[in-house]
Scaffold this motif. Structure first.
Motif, PDB file in Angstrom:
ATOM      1  N   TYR A 121       0.827  -1.203   0.000  1.00 59.75           N
ATOM      2  CA  TYR A 121       0.000   0.000   0.000  1.00 59.75           C
ATOM      3  C   TYR A 121       0.865   1.259   0.000  1.00 59.75           C
ATOM      4  O   TYR A 121       0.563   2.248  -0.681  1.00 59.75           O
ATOM      5  N   SER A 151       3.746   1.460  -1.288  1.00 63.60           N
ATOM      6  CA  SER A 151       4.304   1.531  -2.643  1.00 63.60           C
ATOM      7  C   SER A 151       3.289   2.144  -3.606  1.00 63.60           C
ATOM      8  O   SER A 151       3.647   2.981  -4.446  1.00 63.60           O
ATOM      9  N   LEU A 152       2.017   1.736  -3.482  1.00 55.95           N
ATOM     10  CA  LEU A 152       0.984   2.300  -4.347  1.00 55.95           C
ATOM     11  C   LEU A 152       0.822   3.794  -4.098  1.00 55.95           C
ATOM     12  O   LEU A 152       0.615   4.577  -5.042  1.00 55.95           O
ATOM     13  N   ARG A 153       0.898   4.193  -2.841  1.00 49.71           N
ATOM     14  CA  ARG A 153       0.798   5.619  -2.528  1.00 49.71           C
ATOM     15  C   ARG A 153       1.941   6.392  -3.168  1.00 49.71           C
ATOM     16  O   ARG A 153       1.759   7.527  -3.631  1.00 49.71           O
ATOM     17  N   PHE A 168       1.232   6.520  -6.986  1.00 49.49           N
ATOM     18  CA  PHE A 168      -0.134   6.903  -7.372  1.00 49.49           C
ATOM     19  C   PHE A 168      -0.113   8.181  -8.208  1.00 49.49           C
ATOM     20  O   PHE A 168       0.623   9.129  -7.927  1.00 49.49           O
ATOM     21  N   ILE A 191      -5.065   2.175 -11.318  1.00 47.18           N
ATOM     22  CA  ILE A 191      -4.559   1.148 -10.406  1.00 47.18           C
ATOM     23  C   ILE A 191      -5.720   0.270  -9.967  1.00 47.18           C
ATOM     24  O   ILE A 191      -6.762   0.777  -9.527  1.00 47.18           O
ATOM     25  N   THR A 195      -6.583  -3.451  -7.698  1.00 46.27           N
ATOM     26  CA  THR A 195      -6.049  -4.500  -6.830  1.00 46.27           C
ATOM     27  C   THR A 195      -7.048  -5.646  -6.733  1.00 46.27           C
ATOM     28  O   THR A 195      -8.252  -5.445  -6.876  1.00 46.27           O
ATOM     29  N   VAL A 248      -8.217   4.127  -5.955  1.00 46.05           N
ATOM     30  CA  VAL A 248      -7.759   2.810  -6.398  1.00 46.05           C
ATOM     31  C   VAL A 248      -8.964   1.881  -6.461  1.00 46.05           C
ATOM     32  O   VAL A 248      -9.768   1.809  -5.531  1.00 46.05           O
ATOM     33  N   ILE A 269      -1.311  -0.250 -13.392  1.00 48.48           N
ATOM     34  CA  ILE A 269      -0.657  -0.907 -12.252  1.00 48.48           C
ATOM     35  C   ILE A 269      -1.649  -1.874 -11.624  1.00 48.48           C
ATOM     36  O   ILE A 269      -2.820  -1.527 -11.414  1.00 48.48           O
ATOM     37  N   MET A 312      -2.144  -4.723  -8.393  1.00 47.88           N
ATOM     38  CA  MET A 312      -1.631  -5.334  -7.163  1.00 47.88           C
ATOM     39  C   MET A 312      -2.429  -6.597  -6.872  1.00 47.88           C
ATOM     40  O   MET A 312      -3.661  -6.557  -6.799  1.00 47.88           O
TER      41      MET A 312
END
Length: 551
Positions: free
Chosen positions: A319, A321-323, A326, A332, A334, A346, A373, A375
């Protein structure tokens, strides 16, 4: 009154003079009361303020061994004691001494005065002591709970008892104290001769004041009602979820019920939504580690894998990393089981295996949604792995987790799952292994001489002499006298170089890949741990607890 509270806090060592002066400056600027400023700045707890208030008034201070006089308990009904979390303690000079956690609760004192028909005098006891005093003092009125548990058939009665004030208050207090203690999990367990409640704080279980054993079936039933589980089913495991608001925080609780020989064991994982706001720096990344990892997650395509055992913080890292990456220009999506944290902007999908929505099926659907992206919460099987590799090779950045002991082990793991070596070599861009060690409490950190045995372990693995004095926590109210507050990541980041790709194509072992990655400049988990010991962030004992010696 604020001055006397402040001086009491200073005398007891809860607040230093320097911090008091800083709080006074903030008070002048904001106009807020001094006790409130001390709590807001994190210099002491609300319980510390209440205790100091009691001391400033000369009120009696009760310790954990306190026991009320049985003769005065009948003066106040149980419902009133449960309502105010207070207990009539003893008679003294024509007054009724009332034990309560908040000596400023004038409503409780007035209710007790009217109920008992005599003047009252407050006495202070901390919250944990009060929970025990209330439950033990009025245990005689709860015998019907034990009887229902023994009969085991009258579900309607069990439902009713699970909603009674005492049980509701006990469960609420268990949740409230867990959040206050920053616990990640609550464990409630029954044994033949006892029961226990434990909180996992910073990765380590700590035993808590335990309700009477006869109350445990009703407490478990209360948890089942909150999680919308079958209260009548006590033979099969059950899983559920509770969404609640505790101490001004939105908390999701994942509930697991397990039948055991002496009752049902309950484990509740607390997912604090505020933890999604953590940055990579907050997790414990050093500048050089950030440079390597940010370069990997900044790539337009490829697979990033985060490895480690359950509870090592992999999802939190994903999370964060996504922030970091972003952007409104990127889509994005998940797929998770379960969705632990909700992230604005997201698209998040929940796996539902009962209706056939698996990781692999969800991932295939995601790829038709034109993401940039993706996840995947966890790669568990060959089918999911193959779809993930396909995504990574067709222009998507894919982040996921894998259960391996170190970063190099990820390559052997995916090959063992049936992935072709050339696909692994061409799709994986970076693997990061991580562990969580407890962080030295900043409030009571001090340098102390370490035993020669510990120094020998460090020096043997580092290859050079280390300082004899190292940072440890002396123990204070901020860290619940453990010396640790919060957790810190230990990381092993393995960017995939051409040499690593060649070894993967040759299906070489994890140990060979690890040797090559160290030659390429990778710092192992153990080495990162020793570095953070020398930086004063964690301790030798923690590094030895969460990591193994490098081969």
């Amino acid at each position: 009154m604020s001055d006397s509270i402040a001086q009491s806090l200073v005398r007891s060592g809860k607040v230093t003079q320097e911090r008091l002066q800083r709080a006074l400056q903030e008070q002048e600027r904001s106009g807020r009361p001094l006790p409130e400023m001390l709590v807001r700045l994190g210099y002491c707890s609300e319980d510390d303020i209440r205790r100091a208030f009691a001391e400033s008034l000369g009120l009696p201070i009760l310790d954990a061994s306190a026991r009320p006089d049985p003769e005065v308990l009948s003066l106040v009904p149980a419902t009133l004691a449960q309502k105010h979390n207070a207990v009539p303690y003893r008679r003294e000079n024509g007054h009724l001494v009332v034990a309560l956690a908040d000596p400023m609760n004038l409503t409780a004192l007035d209710d007790f005065r009217l109920a008992a028909g005599m003047p009252v005098q407050p006495a202070y006891a901390d919250r944990e002591t009060m929970v025990r005093l209330v439950s033990e003092s009025y245990a005689a009125e709860e015998e019907d709970i034990a009887a229902v548990h023994e009969e085991g058939d009258n579900i309607a009665d069990l439902q009713r008892l699970a909603r009674e004030a005492l049980v509701v208050r006990l469960v609420n207090n268990i949740f409230r104290e867990a959040v206050r203690a920053r616990a990640s999990d609550i464990h409630i367990e029954s044994f033949e001769d006892r029961c226990q409640v434990r909180y996992r704080i910073d990765g380590v279980l700590h035993e808590q004041p335990t309700p009477p054993q006869r109350l445990i079936p009703a407490i478990v039933s209360r948890v089942k009602i909150l999680a919308d589980l079958d209260i009548a089913e006590r033979r099969l495991p059950q899983d559920g979820r509770i969404k609640t608001h505790i101490l001004n925080k939105d908390v999701d609780v994942r509930v697991s019920i397990l039948p055991t020989l002496h009752g049902e064991a309950v484990v509740m994982r607390l997912l604090d939504q505020s933890s999604i706001q953590l940055s990579l720096e907050d997790l414990g990344f050093t500048r050089d580690q950030l440079d390597v990892y940010e370069k990997a997650i900044g790539k337009p395509h490829g697979m990033i894998l985060v490895t480690g055992p359950t509870g090592s913080g992999k999802t939190t890292t994903l999370y964060a990393s996504l922030r970091r990456i972003f952007s409104s220009e990127k889509k994005i999506i998940t797929v998770e089981d379960p969705v632990e944290y909700q992230m604005s902007g997201v698209n998040q999908m929940q796996v539902r295996e009962r209706i056939g929505l698996t990781f692999s099926r969800g991932l295939r659907t995601i790829l038709r949604q034109d993401p940039d992206i993706v996840m995947v919460g966890e790669i568990r099987d060959k089918e999911t792995l193959e779809v993930a590799v396909h995504a990574a090779l067709t222009g998507h950045l894919l982040l996921s987790t894998l259960h391996t002991n170190d970063a190099a082990g990820a390559f052997s793991r995916v090959l063992d799952m049936g992935l072709e070596a050339f696909l692994a070599a061409s799709s994986i861009e970076c693997v990061m292994a991580q562990r969580l060690s407890r962080r030295v409490c900043p409030e009571c950190k001090e340098l102390r001489d370490q035993s020669r045995d510990r120094l020998i372990v460090m020096e043997k693995e580092l290859g050079y002499a280390v300082p004899t004095k190292q940072a440890v926590g002396a123990g204070c109210s901020n860290c619940r006298f453990t010396g640790y507050s919060g957790r810190l990541g230990l990381f092993e980041i393995l960017p995939v170089t051409e040499a690593i790709r060649e070894l993967t194509l040759e299906r070489r072992s994890a140990s060979v890949i690890k040797i090559q990655s160290v030659k390429d400049g990778m710092m192992t988990l153990r080495q990162d741990g020793w570095r953070k010991v020398l930086l004063g962030q964690t301790t030798v004992d923690e590094v030895l607890r969460v990591s193994t010696e490098d081969d």
